[in-house]
Design a protein around this motif. Sequence first.
Motif, PDB file in Angstrom:
ATOM      1  N   MET A   1       0.193  13.774  49.081  1.00 26.99           N
ATOM      2  CA  MET A   1      -0.886  14.210  49.945  1.00 26.99           C
ATOM      3  C   MET A   1      -2.082  14.651  49.097  1.00 26.99           C
ATOM      4  O   MET A   1      -1.930  15.349  48.115  1.00 26.99           O
ATOM      5  CB  MET A   1      -0.405  15.365  50.826  1.00 26.99           C
ATOM      6  CG  MET A   1      -1.458  15.824  51.798  1.00 26.99           C
ATOM      7  SD  MET A   1      -0.770  16.918  53.038  1.00 26.99           S
ATOM      8  CE  MET A   1      -1.505  18.443  52.525  1.00 26.99           C
ATOM      9  N   TYR A   2      -3.239  14.200  49.482  1.00 29.30           N
ATOM     10  CA  TYR A   2      -4.490  14.533  48.789  1.00 29.30           C
ATOM     11  C   TYR A   2      -4.860  15.966  49.141  1.00 29.30           C
ATOM     12  O   TYR A   2      -5.014  16.317  50.303  1.00 29.30           O
ATOM     13  CB  TYR A   2      -5.570  13.564  49.259  1.00 29.30           C
ATOM     14  CG  TYR A   2      -6.843  13.554  48.434  1.00 29.30           C
ATOM     15  CD1 TYR A   2      -6.837  13.117  47.119  1.00 29.30           C
ATOM     16  CD2 TYR A   2      -8.043  13.935  49.009  1.00 29.30           C
ATOM     17  CE1 TYR A   2      -8.005  13.070  46.385  1.00 29.30           C
ATOM     18  CE2 TYR A   2      -9.223  13.890  48.279  1.00 29.30           C
ATOM     19  CZ  TYR A   2      -9.198  13.453  46.967  1.00 29.30           C
ATOM     20  OH  TYR A   2     -10.364  13.403  46.234  1.00 29.30           O
ATOM     21  N   LYS A  37     -12.862   8.162  51.428  1.00 24.37           N
ATOM     22  CA  LYS A  37     -11.735   7.575  52.173  1.00 24.37           C
ATOM     23  C   LYS A  37     -10.507   8.481  52.111  1.00 24.37           C
ATOM     24  O   LYS A  37      -9.805   8.658  53.112  1.00 24.37           O
ATOM     25  CB  LYS A  37     -11.399   6.192  51.643  1.00 24.37           C
ATOM     26  CG  LYS A  37     -12.391   5.133  52.037  1.00 24.37           C
ATOM     27  CD  LYS A  37     -12.017   3.783  51.454  1.00 24.37           C
ATOM     28  CE  LYS A  37     -13.022   2.721  51.840  1.00 24.37           C
ATOM     29  NZ  LYS A  37     -12.689   1.414  51.234  1.00 24.37           N
ATOM     30  N   LYS A  38     -10.234   9.036  50.943  1.00 22.86           N
ATOM     31  CA  LYS A  38      -9.104   9.954  50.804  1.00 22.86           C
ATOM     32  C   LYS A  38      -9.305  11.190  51.679  1.00 22.86           C
ATOM     33  O   LYS A  38      -8.374  11.666  52.325  1.00 22.86           O
ATOM     34  CB  LYS A  38      -8.930  10.393  49.346  1.00 22.86           C
ATOM     35  CG  LYS A  38      -8.457   9.322  48.413  1.00 22.86           C
ATOM     36  CD  LYS A  38      -8.393   9.892  47.001  1.00 22.86           C
ATOM     37  CE  LYS A  38      -8.234   8.858  45.942  1.00 22.86           C
ATOM     38  NZ  LYS A  38      -8.257   9.450  44.587  1.00 22.86           N
ATOM     39  N   LYS A  40     -11.085  11.528  54.427  1.00 21.63           N
ATOM     40  CA  LYS A  40     -11.031  11.246  55.859  1.00 21.63           C
ATOM     41  C   LYS A  40      -9.601  11.280  56.398  1.00 21.63           C
ATOM     42  O   LYS A  40      -9.397  11.439  57.592  1.00 21.63           O
ATOM     43  CB  LYS A  40     -11.699   9.912  56.172  1.00 21.63           C
ATOM     44  CG  LYS A  40     -13.203  10.005  56.062  1.00 21.63           C
ATOM     45  CD  LYS A  40     -13.870   8.728  56.504  1.00 21.63           C
ATOM     46  CE  LYS A  40     -15.383   8.911  56.472  1.00 21.63           C
ATOM     47  NZ  LYS A  40     -16.079   7.734  56.945  1.00 21.63           N
ATOM     48  N   LYS A  41      -8.635  11.172  55.505  1.00 21.28           N
ATOM     49  CA  LYS A  41      -7.228  11.231  55.911  1.00 21.28           C
ATOM     50  C   LYS A  41      -6.695  12.667  55.926  1.00 21.28           C
ATOM     51  O   LYS A  41      -5.562  12.897  56.310  1.00 21.28           O
ATOM     52  CB  LYS A  41      -6.379  10.375  54.971  1.00 21.28           C
ATOM     53  CG  LYS A  41      -6.720   8.902  55.019  1.00 21.28           C
ATOM     54  CD  LYS A  41      -5.903   8.130  54.018  1.00 21.28           C
ATOM     55  CE  LYS A  41      -6.311   6.666  54.027  1.00 21.28           C
ATOM     56  NZ  LYS A  41      -5.599   5.909  53.004  1.00 21.28           N
ATOM     57  N   GLN A  42      -7.513  13.615  55.475  1.00 22.02           N
ATOM     58  CA  GLN A  42      -7.080  15.013  55.356  1.00 22.02           C
ATOM     59  C   GLN A  42      -8.025  15.931  56.134  1.00 22.02           C
ATOM     60  O   GLN A  42      -8.882  16.596  55.566  1.00 22.02           O
ATOM     61  CB  GLN A  42      -7.050  15.439  53.879  1.00 22.02           C
ATOM     62  CG  GLN A  42      -6.138  14.636  53.004  1.00 22.02           C
ATOM     63  CD  GLN A  42      -4.686  14.744  53.448  1.00 22.02           C
ATOM     64  OE1 GLN A  42      -4.241  15.779  53.900  1.00 22.02           O
ATOM     65  NE2 GLN A  42      -3.956  13.651  53.327  1.00 22.02           N
ATOM     66  N   ASN A  43      -7.863  15.976  57.439  1.00 16.18           N
ATOM     67  CA  ASN A  43      -8.769  16.749  58.279  1.00 16.18           C
ATOM     68  C   ASN A  43      -8.829  18.229  57.911  1.00 16.18           C
ATOM     69  O   ASN A  43      -9.890  18.841  57.992  1.00 16.18           O
ATOM     70  CB  ASN A  43      -8.398  16.611  59.754  1.00 16.18           C
ATOM     71  CG  ASN A  43      -8.766  15.250  60.294  1.00 16.18           C
ATOM     72  OD1 ASN A  43      -9.663  14.594  59.772  1.00 16.18           O
ATOM     73  ND2 ASN A  43      -8.066  14.829  61.315  1.00 16.18           N
TER      74      ASN A  43
END
Length: 86
Positions: A1-2, A37-38, A40-43
Amino acid sequence: MYNKNDFINDVLELIRMENLSEIDESECIAFSIEIIKKLKKQNDLLSKIPEEIWHFISDVDIRSKDSSYKIEQTKIILKTVYDWNK
């Protein structure tokens, strides 16, 4: 997870890349897009990022053309990252 540390490392890597003569603007732009991009996957992380850092990530092309802007923006971003990471 980023996570926050990964993100900060990527921002610092972007700064490093921009200061290497063998790396051109297109590579830095591609890397900044990859960071976005990374994110945007981690609100949860997305909403916590200081505005100055967003500005920095999006201004790669301007910094490549204006060295004084690059110097000033890099100073600001390093302080912002330091303060945010306390």
